[in-house]
Design a protein around this motif. Structure first.
Motif, short mmCIF file in Angstrom:
data_model
loop_
_atom_site.label_atom_id
_atom_site.label_comp_id
_atom_site.label_asym_id
_atom_site.label_seq_id
_atom_site.Cartn_x
_atom_site.Cartn_y
_atom_site.Cartn_z
N LEU A 26 0.83 -1.20 0.00
CA LEU A 26 0.00 0.00 0.00
C LEU A 26 0.87 1.26 0.00
O LEU A 26 0.60 2.20 -0.76
CB LEU A 26 -0.94 -0.02 1.20
N LEU A 27 1.90 1.28 0.82
CA LEU A 27 2.80 2.42 0.89
C LEU A 27 3.51 2.63 -0.45
O LEU A 27 3.63 3.76 -0.94
CB LEU A 27 3.81 2.24 2.02
N PHE A 28 3.97 1.55 -1.06
CA PHE A 28 4.63 1.63 -2.36
C PHE A 28 3.67 2.20 -3.41
O PHE A 28 4.01 3.11 -4.16
CB PHE A 28 5.14 0.25 -2.79
N PHE A 29 2.44 1.68 -3.44
CA PHE A 29 1.45 2.14 -4.41
C PHE A 29 1.09 3.61 -4.18
O PHE A 29 1.01 4.40 -5.13
CB PHE A 29 0.19 1.27 -4.34
N ALA A 30 0.93 3.99 -2.92
CA ALA A 30 0.58 5.38 -2.60
C ALA A 30 1.68 6.34 -3.05
O ALA A 30 1.38 7.40 -3.62
CB ALA A 30 0.32 5.53 -1.10
N THR A 31 2.93 6.00 -2.82
CA THR A 31 4.02 6.89 -3.24
C THR A 31 4.13 6.93 -4.76
O THR A 31 4.46 7.96 -5.33
CB THR A 31 5.36 6.48 -2.62
N LEU A 32 3.83 5.81 -5.40
CA LEU A 32 3.85 5.77 -6.87
C LEU A 32 2.79 6.71 -7.43
O LEU A 32 3.06 7.51 -8.34
CB LEU A 32 3.62 4.33 -7.34
N VAL A 33 1.59 6.64 -6.88
CA VAL A 33 0.50 7.51 -7.33
C VAL A 33 0.84 8.97 -7.02
O VAL A 33 0.65 9.85 -7.86
CB VAL A 33 -0.84 7.10 -6.66
N TRP A 34 1.35 9.23 -5.82
CA TRP A 34 1.73 10.59 -5.43
C TRP A 34 2.74 11.17 -6.42
O TRP A 34 2.59 12.30 -6.89
CB TRP A 34 2.31 10.59 -4.02
N ARG A 35 3.77 10.41 -6.72
CA ARG A 35 4.80 10.88 -7.66
C ARG A 35 4.23 11.12 -9.05
O ARG A 35 4.63 12.04 -9.74
CB ARG A 35 5.95 9.89 -7.72
N HIS A 36 3.29 10.28 -9.45
CA HIS A 36 2.70 10.42 -10.79
C HIS A 36 1.89 11.72 -10.90
O HIS A 36 1.99 12.44 -11.88
CB HIS A 36 1.82 9.22 -11.10
N PHE A 37 1.09 12.01 -9.89
CA PHE A 37 0.20 13.16 -9.94
C PHE A 37 0.82 14.46 -9.43
O PHE A 37 0.46 15.54 -9.88
CB PHE A 37 -1.10 12.89 -9.18
N PHE A 38 1.74 14.37 -8.48
CA PHE A 38 2.25 15.58 -7.84
C PHE A 38 3.73 15.82 -8.05
O PHE A 38 4.30 16.69 -7.42
CB PHE A 38 1.94 15.56 -6.34
#
Length: 169
Positions: A26-38
């Motif tokens: 979950l943490l890996f996925f959340a940081t991946l999404v964060w980096r993609h959008f922000f």
């Protein structure tokens, strides 16, 4: 890094969903999404100041690590990048010290080291990760079916295991 970063990244990205606890996934996925959008590498907005991608913590997934003992530099780099402890790296470092770079077969000497030290217990998970010629990286994950109390007489460490671990250079 001496080893090909892309091969290692592909390997651990493929292995992660199979072995990591849900919280790490979950943490890996959340940081991946964060980096993609922000923000990615070119943005000033990122989750970490260095904009370095999040590397999951593999320590909760495994009790033992057998990392290809190619060189001290390669082991140092992997230890740093995967945030492994000296204890996690002991079998790899002692294999390099005793046998040198035996290519990818070093992971079997490392497993034999853990068995000779009687550290492998029933249910323990062992991650063997090796690098081949070119840009190859392979992993194998084992779960011990029994405690190794007395290693086999064919164990390459039996005549010298009492002298290890040695102090790092």
């Amino acid at each position: 890094m001496e080893i090909d970063g892309d091969a290692l990244k592909t390997n651990i990205t493929t292995l992660g969903p199979l072995v990591l606890p849900f919280s790490e996934q979950l943490l890996f996925f959340a940081t991946l999404v964060w980096r993609h959008f922000f923000g990615g590498d070119n943005s000033k907005t990122s989750l970490s100041p260095s904009s370095k991608p999040y590397i999951p913590d593999y320590k909760p997934a495994f009790e033992h690590f057998c990392v290809h003992a190619a060189s001290k530099t390669a082991l140092d780099d992997l230890q740093k990048n995967l945030e492994l402890s000296e204890k996690n790296m002991e079998a790899s470092r002692m294999t390099l010290h005793c046998f040198g770079n035996t290519s990818s077969s070093s992971i079997w000497y490392e497993l034999a080291y853990l068995e000779a030290k009687e550290r492998v217990k029933r249910g323990d998970r062992i991650w063997q990760i090796a690098f081949g010629s070119g840009f190859k990286c392979n992993s194998v994950v084992w779960r011990s079916m029994r405690r190794v109390r007395k290693p086999s007489r064919n164990n390459p460490w039996l005549d010298c295991i009492d002298r290890y671990p040695v102090a790092p250079n």
